[in-house]
Design a protein around this motif. Structure first.
Motif, short mmCIF file in Angstrom:
data_model
loop_
_atom_site.label_atom_id
_atom_site.label_comp_id
_atom_site.label_asym_id
_atom_site.label_seq_id
_atom_site.Cartn_x
_atom_site.Cartn_y
_atom_site.Cartn_z
N GLU A 215 11.22 11.59 19.37
CA GLU A 215 10.73 12.17 18.12
C GLU A 215 10.33 11.05 17.16
OE1 GLU A 215 12.98 14.86 15.05
OE2 GLU A 215 12.66 15.95 16.93
N LYS A 216 9.08 11.05 16.75
CA LYS A 216 8.57 9.96 15.91
C LYS A 216 9.12 10.07 14.49
CE LYS A 216 4.17 8.70 16.43
NZ LYS A 216 2.71 8.47 16.23
N VAL A 217 9.65 8.98 13.98
CA VAL A 217 10.17 8.94 12.61
C VAL A 217 9.27 8.01 11.79
CG1 VAL A 217 12.15 8.26 11.18
CG2 VAL A 217 12.53 9.26 13.45
N VAL A 218 8.69 8.53 10.73
CA VAL A 218 7.81 7.70 9.88
C VAL A 218 8.68 6.80 9.01
CG1 VAL A 218 6.13 7.76 8.00
CG2 VAL A 218 5.91 9.35 9.91
N LEU A 219 8.36 5.50 9.02
CA LEU A 219 9.15 4.52 8.27
C LEU A 219 8.62 4.33 6.86
CD1 LEU A 219 9.42 1.78 11.04
CD2 LEU A 219 11.16 3.47 10.39
N GLY A 220 7.30 4.36 6.73
CA GLY A 220 6.67 4.09 5.43
C GLY A 220 5.30 3.49 5.65
N SER A 221 4.63 3.18 4.55
CA SER A 221 3.27 2.66 4.63
C SER A 221 3.17 1.33 3.91
CB SER A 221 2.29 3.66 3.99
OG SER A 221 2.28 4.85 4.72
N LEU A 222 2.21 0.53 4.35
CA LEU A 222 1.98 -0.77 3.73
C LEU A 222 0.48 -0.96 3.53
CD1 LEU A 222 3.55 -3.35 2.86
CD2 LEU A 222 3.02 -4.28 5.11
N HIS A 223 0.12 -1.32 2.30
CA HIS A 223 -1.28 -1.58 1.99
C HIS A 223 -1.57 -3.05 2.26
CE1 HIS A 223 -5.12 -1.10 0.00
NE2 HIS A 223 -4.86 -2.19 -0.70
N PHE A 224 -2.68 -3.34 2.91
CA PHE A 224 -3.09 -4.72 3.19
C PHE A 224 -4.28 -5.06 2.30
CE2 PHE A 224 -0.83 -6.14 7.08
CZ PHE A 224 -0.13 -4.99 7.37
N SER A 225 -4.01 -5.73 1.20
CA SER A 225 -5.11 -6.16 0.33
C SER A 225 -5.72 -7.44 0.91
CB SER A 225 -4.58 -6.44 -1.08
OG SER A 225 -3.79 -7.61 -1.07
N ALA A 226 -6.94 -7.75 0.46
CA ALA A 226 -7.59 -8.99 0.90
C ALA A 226 -6.70 -10.18 0.55
CB ALA A 226 -8.96 -9.13 0.24
N GLU A 227 -6.06 -10.13 -0.62
CA GLU A 227 -5.21 -11.24 -1.07
C GLU A 227 -4.01 -11.41 -0.13
OE1 GLU A 227 -6.33 -8.76 -3.08
OE2 GLU A 227 -7.93 -10.02 -3.92
N ASP A 228 -3.37 -10.29 0.23
CA ASP A 228 -2.23 -10.35 1.15
C ASP A 228 -2.64 -10.97 2.49
OD1 ASP A 228 -0.70 -8.95 -0.71
OD2 ASP A 228 -1.04 -6.99 0.25
N ILE A 229 -3.78 -10.51 2.99
CA ILE A 229 -4.27 -10.95 4.30
C ILE A 229 -4.54 -12.45 4.30
CG2 ILE A 229 -6.33 -10.84 5.78
CD1 ILE A 229 -6.31 -7.77 5.28
N VAL A 230 -5.23 -12.90 3.25
CA VAL A 230 -5.59 -14.32 3.17
C VAL A 230 -4.34 -15.18 2.97
CG1 VAL A 230 -6.84 -16.05 1.79
CG2 VAL A 230 -7.96 -13.88 2.42
N ARG A 231 -3.41 -14.71 2.11
CA ARG A 231 -2.20 -15.49 1.84
C ARG A 231 -1.39 -15.70 3.12
NH1 ARG A 231 0.75 -12.13 -1.12
NH2 ARG A 231 -0.78 -12.25 -2.80
N TYR A 232 -1.22 -14.63 3.91
CA TYR A 232 -0.46 -14.74 5.15
C TYR A 232 -1.18 -15.68 6.12
CZ TYR A 232 2.49 -13.54 9.11
OH TYR A 232 3.38 -13.61 10.15
N ALA A 233 -2.48 -15.44 6.28
CA ALA A 233 -3.25 -16.18 7.29
C ALA A 233 -3.39 -17.66 6.95
CB ALA A 233 -4.62 -15.54 7.47
#
Lengths: 155, 155
Positions: free
Chosen positions: B11-29
């Protein structure tokens, strides 16, 4: 040139090393994996791990970091030598990732890659599938991570 | 109480959602995976992906982030209700990770977990091995990531 011309099958290539300071470990974990043994040195001492250690995903990201740095340098070197570097595409995923030991604060992980197999793409004649083994060991020579990946090579 | 009492198998349990902004993506990468399509929107437009997208390791870390937040809340809730939450230990790795589609700047990924199997530990009677399926889908309902993991449960 192709990956298989550049690297012999089953021969481990060292990518580079990454030091994991307590600050690096806590900074990564606060954002993505804030479990006590990754963010709190005192709590970590009383945990299963016995000390502050990196999120497993941080150890993975360290492989990627050293790989990208290594490959950028290799690419530039081959160009300088008048050769045509292999054109690598993205990976679609990984198999059998194992974290063997924790990466503790102060550890330095040396990452490597080994070309395991190259084969034709089932439907695209302009692509080759390279299977690679990705590994990391700490400063005592103890393996801490391994996984296998398949990356596209454009030909 | 045990994981298998708390969550039904498959049974699938939803954990939550995460928004990936351009800033988040670039900072991680920039820190871990500085390939052009992860750090440079203009270069990304002309890449295989057609737009700025997250490092696959960032998408993985997002699963962990939502899982830790979810589990902390569940743990507190069970305690408040006078129940004994399951005690989860670390994971030793995962199997068959697939990135199905890129996570583009502006995407919101909803992560889930599904308990697939519980079995006794081969040698330790105080431990159960839980096999879990970890998934993420974007705001269009398209799967972007999946992997299977085995986590320890202390009993």
């Amino acid at each position: 040139m192709r990956m298989a011309e550049l690297y012999a099958l089953n021969e481990k290539v060292v990518l580079g090393s990454l030091h994991f300071s307590a600050e690096d470990i806590v900074r990564y974990a606060r954002q993505f994996d804030p479990q006590p043994f990754h963010v709190d040195a005192e709590a970590a001492r009383h945990s299963l791990f016995g000390g502050l250690c990196a999120s497993g995903w941080h150890t993975c990201a360290g492989w990627m970091k050293t790989f990208v740095a290594f490959w950028s340098a290799e690419y530039a070197r081959l160009k300088r030598e008048g050769l045509t570097p292999p054109e690598l595409g993205p990976s679609s995923g990984f198999r059998d990732l194992r974290w063997f030991k924790p990466v503790f604060a102060g550890d330095t992980i040396t990452y490597s890659v080994t070309l395991l197999d190259v084969r034709e793409h089932r439907s695209r004649t302009d692509r080759i599938l390279c299977t690679i083994l990705c590994e990391g060991s700490n400063q005592h020579g103890e393996p801490v991570i391994r996984f296998e990946s398949t990356v596209l090579e454009f030909v």
